[in-house]
Design an enzyme around this catalytic site. Sequence first.
Site, PDB file in Angstrom:
ATOM      1  N   LYS A   1       0.810  -1.218   0.000  1.00  0.00           N
ATOM      2  CA  LYS A   1       0.000   0.000   0.000  1.00  0.00           C
ATOM      3  C   LYS A   1       0.842   1.266   0.000  1.00  0.00           C
ATOM      4  O   LYS A   1       0.309   2.367  -0.191  1.00  0.00           O
ATOM      5  CB  LYS A   1      -0.952  -0.028   1.196  1.00  0.00           C
TER       6      LYS A   1
ATOM      7  N   LYS B   1      -7.455   1.558   6.082  1.00  0.00           N
ATOM      8  CA  LYS B   1      -7.095   0.194   5.708  1.00  0.00           C
ATOM      9  C   LYS B   1      -5.995  -0.337   6.622  1.00  0.00           C
ATOM     10  O   LYS B   1      -5.038   0.385   6.922  1.00  0.00           O
ATOM     11  CB  LYS B   1      -6.548   0.149   4.264  1.00  0.00           C
TER      12      LYS B   1
ATOM     13  N   ARG C   1      -7.594  -3.277 -12.306  1.00  0.00           N
ATOM     14  CA  ARG C   1      -6.497  -4.127 -11.872  1.00  0.00           C
ATOM     15  C   ARG C   1      -5.665  -4.463 -13.109  1.00  0.00           C
ATOM     16  O   ARG C   1      -6.170  -5.071 -14.058  1.00  0.00           O
ATOM     17  CB  ARG C   1      -7.038  -5.391 -11.209  1.00  0.00           C
TER      18      ARG C   1
ATOM     19  N   ARG D   1     -12.587  -3.953 -11.874  1.00  0.00           N
ATOM     20  CA  ARG D   1     -13.262  -4.588 -10.747  1.00  0.00           C
ATOM     21  C   ARG D   1     -14.314  -3.618 -10.208  1.00  0.00           C
ATOM     22  O   ARG D   1     -13.991  -2.484  -9.838  1.00  0.00           O
ATOM     23  CB  ARG D   1     -12.271  -4.959  -9.651  1.00  0.00           C
TER      24      ARG D   1
ATOM     25  N   ARG E   1     -15.868  -1.381  -1.823  1.00  0.00           N
ATOM     26  CA  ARG E   1     -14.680  -2.204  -2.076  1.00  0.00           C
ATOM     27  C   ARG E   1     -14.861  -2.975  -3.381  1.00  0.00           C
ATOM     28  O   ARG E   1     -15.853  -3.664  -3.575  1.00  0.00           O
ATOM     29  CB  ARG E   1     -14.457  -3.175  -0.922  1.00  0.00           C
TER      30      ARG E   1
ATOM     31  N   ASP F   1      -3.495  -1.353  -8.842  1.00  0.00           N
ATOM     32  CA  ASP F   1      -4.899  -0.960  -8.705  1.00  0.00           C
ATOM     33  C   ASP F   1      -5.033   0.534  -8.958  1.00  0.00           C
ATOM     34  O   ASP F   1      -4.565   1.354  -8.151  1.00  0.00           O
ATOM     35  CB  ASP F   1      -5.420  -1.318  -7.311  1.00  0.00           C
TER      36      ASP F   1
ATOM     37  N   GLU G   1      -2.657   0.714  -4.621  1.00  0.00           N
ATOM     38  CA  GLU G   1      -1.601  -0.158  -4.129  1.00  0.00           C
ATOM     39  C   GLU G   1      -0.975  -0.894  -5.307  1.00  0.00           C
ATOM     40  O   GLU G   1      -1.510  -0.902  -6.417  1.00  0.00           O
ATOM     41  CB  GLU G   1      -2.114  -1.154  -3.088  1.00  0.00           C
TER      42      GLU G   1
ATOM     43  N   ASN H   1       0.223  -4.669  -5.724  1.00  0.00           N
ATOM     44  CA  ASN H   1       0.220  -5.977  -5.070  1.00  0.00           C
ATOM     45  C   ASN H   1       1.390  -6.807  -5.577  1.00  0.00           C
ATOM     46  O   ASN H   1       1.505  -7.063  -6.780  1.00  0.00           O
ATOM     47  CB  ASN H   1      -1.114  -6.690  -5.349  1.00  0.00           C
TER      48      ASN H   1
END
Length: 320
Positions: A125, A160, A210, A224, A232, A272, A280, A282
């Site tokens: 993050k 978060k 994503r 997404r 979310r 993202d 973030e 990932n």
Amino acid sequence: MATLTSVFIIDPPERLAPATDTSLAFMRESERRGHRVFFTTLGGLQLDNDRVTLKVRPAAFTPAHALFEAGEEHELAGSDCDIVYMRKDPPVDTAYIHATWILERLPPRVLQINPAPALRNQCEKLIPLHLPGLLPPTLMTRDAAALDAFLVRMNHIVVKPLDDCSGRGVITLQRDDPQRQARLEHATLGGERFVQAQRFLPEIAQGDKRVLLLGGEVLGWVRRVPADGDFRSNVNAGGHCEACDLDESDHAICARIGNWLRQHGIHFAGVDIVGRHVLEVNITSPSCLREMNALSGQRLEQAVVAYAEAQWQSLGSRRA
């Protein structure tokens, strides 16, 4: 090419979602390409003096089963591995960090996707902070009073946990929330846990993009979209995936991040993007590859395993 030994460090198989799990796609493709495919969990990692060993089980796939059939457990020396995929989902807790210490002792000839030092040293993050202008206004703290002051300035924020994934523990707060003090205290576990707070991005109502990066280059992407009544977009939190396009800004963002990933030896990542911001990057267990396949008709895992083979060969040529 010699027959490669590929080891996947995953969550216990009973926790996997066979229809959508990205690791399973990598494992099945590795088997198709003739690799010896094994799996283990964090509990299977050991360091005996300076010798890494893994308690592994072979994985065999059949067309009739989405999950693999597991063979008998045995010990495998780290020096007998060729490619190790660290695919354990967060939380990045003490056990996860300890596992990276063991994996860092693997011989240099072993290709790690992704390398243990990067997994330990980089917070997913906070990676966008390395590239100014990508993160929305952000505060990292475990002080509920500081979070409250940030909320007053921003009016609407998202809070978060720094060490988890899949939308777990993520909350949104508005300035006029009568329970805001209690909720912030709960989010920080009474001041015992650091969290990340960010200005809420209204664009999230349309979802995030994503984007999977392989070797710093765009591999695939999907939008997404959050479930009704939720903010979310995580698939595990009820979001769903839709086809989308990447615009010029998205490509520019991915180019910046891809260059940074290459500099840090990070092979596979998920970015993202919301609007012109990155929430973030990932690197622990990037997912949504199967959803991208379903929408595009591709088999992106083929590119990933071919890339791993090429990287493994490159390691050998640099040592020669």
